[in-house]
Scaffold this motif. Structure first.
Motif, PDB file in Angstrom:
ATOM      1  N   TYR A 101     118.358   0.077  38.428  1.00 36.02           N
ATOM      2  CA  TYR A 101     118.457  -1.374  38.260  1.00 36.02           C
ATOM      3  C   TYR A 101     117.973  -1.780  36.866  1.00 36.02           C
ATOM      4  CZ  TYR A 101     117.888  -6.361  39.155  1.00 36.02           C
ATOM      5  OH  TYR A 101     117.968  -7.719  39.086  1.00 36.02           O
ATOM      6  N   ALA A 102     116.865  -1.199  36.435  1.00 30.40           N
ATOM      7  CA  ALA A 102     116.341  -1.500  35.099  1.00 30.40           C
ATOM      8  C   ALA A 102     117.341  -1.087  34.019  1.00 30.40           C
ATOM      9  CB  ALA A 102     114.999  -0.813  34.882  1.00 30.40           C
ATOM     10  N   PHE A 103     117.991   0.068  34.176  1.00 29.32           N
ATOM     11  CA  PHE A 103     118.986   0.527  33.201  1.00 29.32           C
ATOM     12  C   PHE A 103     120.135  -0.451  33.053  1.00 29.32           C
ATOM     13  CE2 PHE A 103     118.238   5.331  33.933  1.00 29.32           C
ATOM     14  CZ  PHE A 103     117.159   5.298  33.090  1.00 29.32           C
ATOM     15  N   ARG A 104     120.542  -1.029  34.137  1.00 28.51           N
ATOM     16  CA  ARG A 104     121.712  -1.917  34.127  1.00 28.51           C
ATOM     17  C   ARG A 104     121.467  -3.199  33.338  1.00 28.51           C
ATOM     18  NH1 ARG A 104     121.994   0.165  39.537  1.00 28.51           N
ATOM     19  NH2 ARG A 104     123.743   1.594  39.628  1.00 28.51           N
ATOM     20  N   HIS A 105     120.236  -3.409  32.926  1.00 28.05           N
ATOM     21  CA  HIS A 105     119.898  -4.623  32.190  1.00 28.05           C
ATOM     22  C   HIS A 105     119.551  -4.331  30.737  1.00 28.05           C
ATOM     23  CE1 HIS A 105     119.911  -7.240  35.692  1.00 28.05           C
ATOM     24  NE2 HIS A 105     119.534  -6.158  36.337  1.00 28.05           N
ATOM     25  N   SER A 106     119.924  -3.152  30.252  1.00 26.67           N
ATOM     26  CA  SER A 106     119.573  -2.834  28.874  1.00 26.67           C
ATOM     27  C   SER A 106     120.676  -2.015  28.209  1.00 26.67           C
ATOM     28  CB  SER A 106     118.246  -2.058  28.824  1.00 26.67           C
ATOM     29  OG  SER A 106     118.389  -0.820  29.481  1.00 26.67           O
ATOM     30  N   SER A 107     120.675  -2.093  26.907  1.00 31.49           N
ATOM     31  CA  SER A 107     121.569  -1.295  26.076  1.00 31.49           C
ATOM     32  C   SER A 107     120.820  -1.019  24.780  1.00 31.49           C
ATOM     33  CB  SER A 107     122.853  -2.063  25.784  1.00 31.49           C
ATOM     34  OG  SER A 107     123.678  -1.306  24.938  1.00 31.49           O
ATOM     35  N   LEU A 108     120.974   0.176  24.258  1.00 25.26           N
ATOM     36  CA  LEU A 108     120.273   0.556  23.032  1.00 25.26           C
ATOM     37  C   LEU A 108     121.278   0.936  21.949  1.00 25.26           C
ATOM     38  CD1 LEU A 108     117.397   2.688  24.580  1.00 25.26           C
ATOM     39  CD2 LEU A 108     117.291   0.333  23.781  1.00 25.26           C
ATOM     40  N   PRO A 109     121.935  -0.045  21.349  1.00 28.12           N
ATOM     41  CA  PRO A 109     122.920   0.261  20.312  1.00 28.12           C
ATOM     42  C   PRO A 109     122.301   0.791  19.024  1.00 28.12           C
ATOM     43  CG  PRO A 109     122.620  -2.107  20.498  1.00 28.12           C
ATOM     44  CD  PRO A 109     121.834  -1.476  21.619  1.00 28.12           C
ATOM     45  N   ILE A 110     120.985   0.792  18.926  1.00 26.10           N
ATOM     46  CA  ILE A 110     120.311   1.254  17.710  1.00 26.10           C
ATOM     47  C   ILE A 110     120.695   2.690  17.353  1.00 26.10           C
ATOM     48  CG2 ILE A 110     118.224   2.022  18.907  1.00 26.10           C
ATOM     49  CD1 ILE A 110     116.658   0.960  16.458  1.00 26.10           C
ATOM     50  N   PHE A 111     120.949   3.523  18.364  1.00 25.76           N
ATOM     51  CA  PHE A 111     121.267   4.916  18.081  1.00 25.76           C
ATOM     52  C   PHE A 111     122.625   5.053  17.396  1.00 25.76           C
ATOM     53  CE2 PHE A 111     118.148   5.078  21.467  1.00 25.76           C
ATOM     54  CZ  PHE A 111     117.224   5.930  20.896  1.00 25.76           C
ATOM     55  N   GLY A 112     123.575   4.231  17.778  1.00 22.87           N
ATOM     56  CA  GLY A 112     124.890   4.276  17.152  1.00 22.87           C
ATOM     57  C   GLY A 112     124.881   3.782  15.725  1.00 22.87           C
TER      58      GLY A 112
ATOM     59  N   ALA B 110     115.313  13.339  36.452  1.00 29.55           N
ATOM     60  CA  ALA B 110     116.724  13.743  36.385  1.00 29.55           C
ATOM     61  C   ALA B 110     117.669  12.546  36.248  1.00 29.55           C
ATOM     62  CB  ALA B 110     117.095  14.570  37.613  1.00 29.55           C
ATOM     63  N   VAL B 111     117.259  11.338  36.653  1.00 29.96           N
ATOM     64  CA  VAL B 111     118.156  10.185  36.541  1.00 29.96           C
ATOM     65  C   VAL B 111     118.051   9.504  35.185  1.00 29.96           C
ATOM     66  CG1 VAL B 111     118.167   9.747  39.020  1.00 29.96           C
ATOM     67  CG2 VAL B 111     116.592   8.476  37.565  1.00 29.96           C
ATOM     68  N   LEU B 112     117.116   9.936  34.346  1.00 32.72           N
ATOM     69  CA  LEU B 112     116.961   9.330  33.027  1.00 32.72           C
ATOM     70  C   LEU B 112     117.957   9.979  32.074  1.00 32.72           C
ATOM     71  CD1 LEU B 112     113.090   9.230  33.067  1.00 32.72           C
ATOM     72  CD2 LEU B 112     114.638   7.290  33.312  1.00 32.72           C
TER      73      LEU B 112
ATOM     74  N   ALA C  46     111.568  12.255  28.817  1.00 29.67           N
ATOM     75  CA  ALA C  46     111.103  11.454  29.948  1.00 29.67           C
ATOM     76  C   ALA C  46     109.696  11.808  30.395  1.00 29.67           C
ATOM     77  CB  ALA C  46     112.050  11.638  31.119  1.00 29.67           C
ATOM     78  N   GLU C  47     108.918  10.756  30.640  1.00 31.98           N
ATOM     79  CA  GLU C  47     107.609  10.855  31.283  1.00 31.98           C
ATOM     80  C   GLU C  47     107.652   9.899  32.467  1.00 31.98           C
ATOM     81  OE1 GLU C  47     104.788   9.610  28.362  1.00 31.98           O
ATOM     82  OE2 GLU C  47     105.297  11.237  26.988  1.00 31.98           O
TER      83      GLU C  47
END
Length: 121
Positions: free
Chosen positions: A31-42, A72-74, A79-80
């Motif tokens: 659920y937390a993932f669905r609310h974020s995007s990290l375009p900084i890497f691109g 495993a889902v990250l 991951a920590e």
């Protein structure tokens, strides 16, 4: 190494039938993932493995969590994952509904001399 927090997202997940703390925690993280995007890497060309991802999951029985299954889902970063006392157990019609809360934080090493690429996608 000095780090800066890039993002923090919160999520809630539950298991309605089965009292599975790991399942509820996975859903909270997703659920937390669905609310974020990290375009900084691109735009910087930075590798995802430079990011440290710290997840804290709160449930009523932290010892019942399979931390490896949560790692495993990250999808990116180093991951920590830790489980702490929190969340809720709610009795509904004789069944225990497990509610988990998750905080997902991403950290990057401090950067100097950033150069953005021309990519816009």
């Amino acid at each position: 190494m000095d780090e800066g927090r890039l993002i923090i997202e919160m999520g809630m997940g539950n298991d309605l039938h089965g009292m599975d703390y790991t399942k509820a925690a996975k859903r909270a993280i997703e659920y937390a993932f669905r609310h974020s995007s990290l375009p900084i890497f691109g735009v910087t060309g930075m590798a995802h493995d430079r990011m440290r991802v710290q997840v804290t999951v709160g449930v009523q029985d932290p010892d019942a969590i399979d931390l490896d299954a949560l790692r495993a889902v990250l999808p990116r970063g180093r991951a920590e994952v830790r489980a702490v006392n929190g969340g809720l157990n709610v009795e509904v019609n004789g069944e225990t509904v497990v509610v988990a809360q998750a905080a997902v934080e991403a950290f990057l090493p401090q950067q100097e001399g950033w150069t953005l690429s021309d990519r816009t996608d």
